[in-house]
Design an enzyme around this catalytic site. Structure first.
Site, PDB file in Angstrom:
ATOM      1  N   HIS A 146     -28.490 -24.359  31.437  1.00  0.00           N
ATOM      2  CA  HIS A 146     -29.269 -24.146  30.212  1.00  0.00           C
ATOM      3  C   HIS A 146     -28.546 -23.167  29.286  1.00  0.00           C
ATOM      4  CE1 HIS A 146     -32.582 -24.056  27.377  1.00  0.00           C
ATOM      5  NE2 HIS A 146     -33.169 -25.006  28.090  1.00  0.00           N
ATOM      6  N   HIS A 180     -32.300 -36.102  32.551  1.00  0.00           N
ATOM      7  CA  HIS A 180     -33.618 -35.478  32.653  1.00  0.00           C
ATOM      8  C   HIS A 180     -34.613 -36.369  31.910  1.00  0.00           C
ATOM      9  CE1 HIS A 180     -36.089 -31.487  32.596  1.00  0.00           C
ATOM     10  NE2 HIS A 180     -36.886 -32.531  32.577  1.00  0.00           N
ATOM     11  N   GLU A 187     -33.138 -34.674  36.989  1.00  0.00           N
ATOM     12  CA  GLU A 187     -34.022 -33.530  36.805  1.00  0.00           C
ATOM     13  C   GLU A 187     -35.383 -33.985  36.291  1.00  0.00           C
ATOM     14  OE1 GLU A 187     -30.642 -30.274  35.385  1.00  0.00           O
ATOM     15  OE2 GLU A 187     -32.040 -31.105  33.922  1.00  0.00           O
TER      16      GLU A 187
END
Length: 237
Positions: free
Chosen positions: A190, A43, A70
């Protein structure tokens, strides 16, 4: 079996703290795959405080499993993804200075924008996923963007599960069922950890992939990276 994609942002954070190349991000990504993980997630953020944009390019030839990138589809991010052509791009509505992802897309308000971005990625042959909360109206709207999958934002589940509230999984079950009904694949991520991943997997139908980074790397400090990767794989069977 649900696929395990390991987010290696924290490896980059550790490397960057000393300004050298220890730990070697590419070697760690190779090892994680050798240990059995089915994907690598990164990410990159605009300030490059952990994963650098150059890392994303360097990993292209290293990731032989699934490569998931991401991020918020700002122009620089879109250009990078279109040049690398990873297996999957996961769209996350982060602000420039965001510490960590803390909300999913409002797929109603931003539907036309997401349609435009997703069409561009899909035309390049890249699978698309939208980071999203469990609101069923947003799941329905996500299907209209042209996305292939949604990634359920699981922080609330993890927080409540730690407090002993197993009922917190119900909105995720409903979201996964609806996503499947409207033609969307289901990912999740997450704050998933060794403590909660098996329960989550057992209760969420159609779960294609989980992306786990912070907890997995933290757990590896005590238990060892190879061991932890295989513990996740066992729990996801």
């Amino acid at each position: 079996m649900t696929k395990l994609s390991v987010n290696i942002n924290k490896i980059a954070t550790l490397r960057n703290s000393r300004g050298g190349n220890v730990p070697n991000l590419l070697k760690v990504a190779t090892d994680i795959q050798d240990f059995g993980a089915e994907g690598i997630t990164i990410h990159p953020r605009p300030d490059e405080r952990h994963i650098r944009y150059q890392d994303a390019y360097d990993l292209k030839s290293i990731v032989t499993t699934e490569y998931n990138i991401e991020g918020n589809p700002i122009d620089k991010f879109k250009q990078m993804v279109l040049e690398i052509k990873p297996t999957q791009v996961t769209l996350v509505p982060d602000s420039v200075d965001q510490l960590t992802s803390n909300a999913g897309w409002d797929t109603i308000t931003h539907q036309s924008y997401l349609q435009e971005v997703i069409a561009e990625f899909k035309n390049a042959g890249i699978r698309t996923s939208i980071f999203i909360d469990t609101d069923l109206k947003l799941i329905e709207a996500a299907a209209k963007t042209g996305a292939d999958r949604v990634e359920l934002y699981t922080e609330e589940f993890a927080t409540q599960y730690e407090k002993g509230n197993k009922e917190a999984v119900k909105p995720y079950v409903e979201a996964a069922v609806l996503a499947n009904e409207v033609g969307l694949g289901v990912n999740a991520g997450h704050d998933l950890s060794l403590d909660n991943i098996q329960f989550f997997k057992q209760n969420i139908p159609h779960l294609a992939e989980v992306s786990i980074g912070h907890a997995l790397i933290s757990e590896s400090l005590y238990l060892g990276l190879e061991n932890v990767v295989n513990m996740y794989l066992h729990r996801l069977q």
